[in-house]
Write a protein that holds these residues in place. Structure first.
Motif, PDB file in Angstrom:
ATOM      1  N   HIS A  45      14.995 -23.841  -4.390  1.00 36.49           N
ATOM      2  CA  HIS A  45      14.597 -25.201  -4.762  1.00 36.49           C
ATOM      3  C   HIS A  45      13.079 -25.317  -4.748  1.00 36.49           C
ATOM      4  N   SER A  83       7.954 -38.577   0.346  1.00 38.55           N
ATOM      5  CA  SER A  83       9.301 -39.118   0.185  1.00 38.55           C
ATOM      6  C   SER A  83      10.200 -38.123  -0.528  1.00 38.55           C
ATOM      7  N   ILE A  84       9.628 -37.527  -1.563  1.00 39.78           N
ATOM      8  CA  ILE A  84      10.426 -36.620  -2.388  1.00 39.78           C
ATOM      9  C   ILE A  84      10.841 -35.389  -1.599  1.00 39.78           C
ATOM     10  N   SER A  86      16.286 -26.726  -9.169  1.00 42.34           N
ATOM     11  CA  SER A  86      17.364 -26.807  -8.184  1.00 42.34           C
ATOM     12  C   SER A  86      18.317 -25.641  -8.407  1.00 42.34           C
ATOM     13  N   ASN A  88      11.524 -35.295   1.604  1.00 39.89           N
ATOM     14  CA  ASN A  88      12.674 -35.718   2.401  1.00 39.89           C
ATOM     15  C   ASN A  88      13.935 -35.782   1.550  1.00 39.89           C
ATOM     16  N   PHE A  89      13.778 -36.270   0.349  1.00 38.58           N
ATOM     17  CA  PHE A  89      14.926 -36.438  -0.538  1.00 38.58           C
ATOM     18  C   PHE A  89      15.436 -35.101  -1.059  1.00 38.58           C
ATOM     19  N   PHE A  90      14.522 -34.268  -1.527  1.00 33.84           N
ATOM     20  CA  PHE A  90      14.926 -33.078  -2.276  1.00 33.84           C
ATOM     21  C   PHE A  90      14.951 -31.809  -1.441  1.00 33.84           C
ATOM     22  N   ASN A  91      14.162 -31.775  -0.387  1.00 37.11           N
ATOM     23  CA  ASN A  91      14.092 -30.618   0.515  1.00 37.11           C
ATOM     24  C   ASN A  91      13.862 -29.283  -0.207  1.00 37.11           C
ATOM     25  N   PRO A  92      12.730 -29.175  -0.910  1.00 36.36           N
ATOM     26  CA  PRO A  92      12.415 -27.910  -1.578  1.00 36.36           C
ATOM     27  C   PRO A  92      11.840 -26.921  -0.562  1.00 36.36           C
TER      28      PRO A  92
END
Lengths: 380, 380
Positions: A199, A300-301, A215, A303-307
Motif C-alpha cells: 500500500h 488523516s489519510i 492498494s 490513519n484512514f489508509f495505513n500505507p
DNA sequence: CGACTTTTGATTGACCATCGGCAGAAGTCC
DNA sequence: GGACTTCTGCCGATGGTCAATCAAAAGTCG
C-alpha cells in the motif's frame, strides 16, 4: 501445480533473470518435452532469447533463456497542463528515446494527440525496433480508465468525453490505455522504487496538488476515476484563500505551487523552486510550510489508509528536502503510532520521468498478462 | 474459454439460481459429457442438489441443479468490547442460529474463545448439520489478518499477539479467519446490500469510531491492519477534548458515543440512543452534531478515496436518521462535485448483525474459492 | 587427444481429460 | 397409443501432456 501456458512461462521470466531448461522444469513442474515446446513457441516470436551462459558443471553447458524486452516497443506519454513528454520504452520499462516539449493541454485533444503521434513517429524512425505493442497516456484530470475518456476535467477544455482510445487506436493498431497523470506517476514510482510494497500513496505537489493511490500493489482509481484529488480538501489555514476551483479553503489554494508563486510575486512553480535553490529564505519557509499543510491532510489519510510508503513528487518537491521535511514533521507527529511506526516518507526517485515510466508500466502489465501473451503466441 | 474445474463450476452456481445442463453448457462452453462429469463430482459431496423444475418445452424435462448452501456450516462470531455475538450460518450466509451475550473482551483470549466454543457447541447440537467448514471471527482492535493475531490492541489486554487461529484450529478442524470487527461489518454490509459496488466505506459510530474500506470489492486492510482508524483523526472542534487514547483533539473524543454519553451525563452509547428515541432535544442535537463532525473527516476521505457508497452503522446510528443527516449535510457540501454527484450515503441494513454476517462471508469466500473446492472434491 | 559428463533435440507409446455422436429414457402433444 | 421432442448415460475418437529412451552436441578433465 500452476497451469503453465506459454504466457504463464513468460511471466516467470519477466524478472529479467536468465534460466536454463533445468531451472524452469524445477519451477514449473512440467515435463522437459512440454517445456521445450513452450519455449519454442516463445522463441519463435522472440519473446525470449537464448543467452550464452557457460556455467558448465563438467558437461555440455546449458543454454539459458531470458525475457526479451525488445520484443515490442511501448509508446508512453505524459501530458501535463503546459508540458508534455513522450517516450519510447522497451517491455522492461527502460526508456529508449524520449522528447519533452511545452504543449498546452487546452489546445484540445486533436491538436495534442496529433503532436503526440508526430513526436512518436520521429522517435520511431530513429529506433531499430518498430513493433509498437501498446500506447499509454496520462492526462491532467479525472479519467475514466475503462473507457479511456476524461470526465469533467477542469483544466482541459475540449477533452470532456473525447474518445482518446478510439482516436489513437485508429492511427496505431495497438491497445491504448489512458489514466490520470498522477495515477501513472504513482504506478511508475511504485514499480520502480517499491514494487514489493502493498500500500503506497504518491503525492504530487506541483502547480496543483493530487495523489495516486496504490492498494494491494494496484491502482485504486475510485468510482468516477476521481480518487486522489486531495488538492481541494478544505483546510483551516486556507479559509480566506480563493482556489482556482472557485471555492474557499482548498489545500491547493494555500500549499500549491501557484499559491506560493503568487505570494512570492513570481510567475510559476518553477520560479519558486529557483528562488529556493538560490537561497531565498522566504521561499524556503513557504515551501516547508506548504509541506506542513500537505502533511496535515496526509495525517488523516494515513490513519484512514495505513500505507507503508508515502512518496512525495511533483515540481515543488524539486526544491530540496524542504517540502519533504514539512510533510514528515506533521505526519509523524499527528498520525497514530501503529500507522507511523513503519511508515516511510520519501522523495520520488523517478522525478519528472515518473509519468512516462508509469504509463509504460501500465501498458506493459496489460500486454504481458499470460492470457494476452497466449493469444499473441497462438495467432500471428 | 474459461477453465472450468468443479470449483469454477460451483462458483457459477453460487448465486443460488438453478440451472439445467443445457444452461451450463452455454455458459461454460464445455461438452455435455464433461459437464456431467463435473456435476457428478459436485453432487457426490452434495455441493449441489438437483431441483425439480418441470419447465418442459415439449420434451423430456431437464433437471436443474442448484448450489446447496447446507453443504457446510460456518461458525461466525463478532466479539465487541463488551458484547459478543455468535452465529451459525449456511454457505449462503443465512443465519441458522445465533446467540448474543454480554462478554467483556478484557477477560482475555482464553476465556472469550472458550465461551465462543461452548456457545457454538450449544448451537450445533440444535442443528441438523454438523460439518463446520470454517470459523470467522471479528475482534475490536487492529488485527493482522494473515497471521490472525491482534497487534497492539488498545482495548484488549492479553490479546496482543495471541495465536487465535492456531488456538481455535486445534479445537475445531477447520480454517479460522480473524479480522478487525469494523472490517467484517463493512464486508457484511457490502455483500448484503451493495455487492456490485466497487468502492465503499462503512463507518461505525459506536462508543468509538472506525471504518472499514472496500476497494475493488475487497477489503483494504492497510499495511499493519490498521486502516480505517479514523476515530483518532484530529479535528479542530475537539482541540480541548481528551481522548481515551491519551491525545487531545481526536474525532472520537467529541463525536463518539462515549463522549456524547459523558456530555449527557448518562452511562453509555445505548443510553444516548434511548434519550434520542425518547425525544430529548439536547441528545438529538448532539447526535446530529456528531454526524457533522464525522462528515467533516469523511469529506476529505471522499475526495481521497472516491467511493460510490458510504454506509453508516454502529450503535449511534440506531438513533434514527439524525446521525446520517449530519453526515450528509457536511459531506455533500464539502467534497468535490465529481466525487459526490453519484455518492450514496445510507444507513446500515444489517445493523447489529453486520458483524457476524461479514465474518461468515469472509469464511465462505475463502472456503468456496475454486481451488479450495477442487481440493475438497478430490480428497474426501 | 581421448574418456567422461551433461545438456539437448527428436521420437515413442502410455495416459488422461475432453469431445462428439449414438441409443435409450422420459416426457409432451395430437 | 403413437409420433415427436428433449434430456441423459455410455463409448470410442481425439489431442495434449508425460516419462523414457537414444543419439548427437558441447563442454571438462587427465
Amino acid at each position: 501445480m500452476t497451469q503453465e501456458s506459454p504466457g504463464a512461462l513468460l511471466s516467470i521470466l519477466r524478472d529479467g533473470r536468465a534460466r536454463t531448461r533445468a531451472d524452469l522444469v524445477q519451477v514449473t513442474g512440467l515435463a522437459r518435452s512440454t517445456l521445450t515446446q513452450r519455449l519454442d513457441a516463445l522463441l519463435d516470436q522472440r519473446w525470449i532469447l537464448p543467452v550464452e551462459e557457460a556455467i558448465s558443471s563438467g558437461g555440455r553447458p546449458a543454454t539459458a533463456f531470458a525475457f526479451n524486452p525488445r520484443a515490442r516497443l511501448v509508446l508512453a506519454a505524459d501530458l501535463g497542463v503546459t508540458r508534455a513528454r513522450v517516450a519510447l520504452t522497451d517491455l522492461s520499462g527502460a526508456v529508449l528515446a524520449e522528447h519533452a516539449a511545452d504543449l498546452p493541454i487546452d489546445g484540445g485533444p486533436e491538436r495534442c494527440l496529433t503532436w503526440l503521434l508526430d513526436t512518436a513517429d520521429d522517435l520511431l524512425t530513429d529506433s531499430d525496433i518498430s513493433d509498437v505493442g501498446g500506447i499509454g497516456l496520462g492526462l491532467p484530470g479525472p479519467v475514466e480508465h475503462r473507457s479511456g475518456r476524461a470526465v469533467n476535467p477542469p483544466l482541459m477544455p475540449g477533452w470532456d468525453g473525447f474518445p482518446v482510445t478510439e482516436w489513437l487506436g485508429a492511427k496505431i493498431d495497438a491497445p491504448v490505455l489512458v489514466d490520470n497523470d498522477v495515477n501513472i506517476m504513482a504506478l511508475g514510482e511504485h514499480r520502480a522504487a517499491a514494487p514489493d510494497v502493498e500500500h503506497m500513496i504518491f503525492v504530487k505537489v506541483g502547480t496543483g496538488i493530487g495523489c495516486g493511490i496504490v492498494s494491494e500493489r494496484r491502482l485504486h482509481r475510485g468510482a468516477q476515476g476521481a480518487a486522489g484529488d486531495i488538492g481541494h480538501v478544505r483546510v483551516p489555514a486556507a479559509d480566506l484563500a480563493l482556489c482556482r476551483c472557485g471555492n474557499l479553503g482548498c489545500l491547493e489554494a494555500i500549499a500549491g505551487g501557484a499559491a506560493l508563486a503568487a505570494r512570492l510575486r513570481v510567475e510559476g512553480t518553477r520560479d519558486v523552486v529557483r528562488l529556493v535553490r538560490g537561497g531565498t529564505a522566504e521561499a524556503t519557509n513557504l515551501v516547508r510550510e506548504s509541506g506542513r499543510e500537505v502533511g496535515l491532510v496526509l495525517a488523516s489519510i494515513v490513519n484512514f489508509f495505513n500505507p507503508s510508503v508515502i512518496v512525495i513528487g511533483g515540481d515543488l518537491a524539486e526544491a530540496g528536502e524542504h517540502l519533504l521535511a514539512g510533510v514528515r514533521e506533521i505526519v509523524y507527529g499527528r498520525s497514530l503510532p501503529l500507522a507511523t511506526q513503519r511508515l516511510d516518507i520519501r522523495a520520488s526517485v523517478l522525478r519528472d520521468r515518473a509519468g512516462v515510466s508509469g504509463a509504460a508500466m501500465m501498458v506493459i502489465e496489460h500486454v504481458l498478462t499470460p492470457a494476452s501473451v497466449d493469444r499473441m503466441v497462438e495467432f500471428g
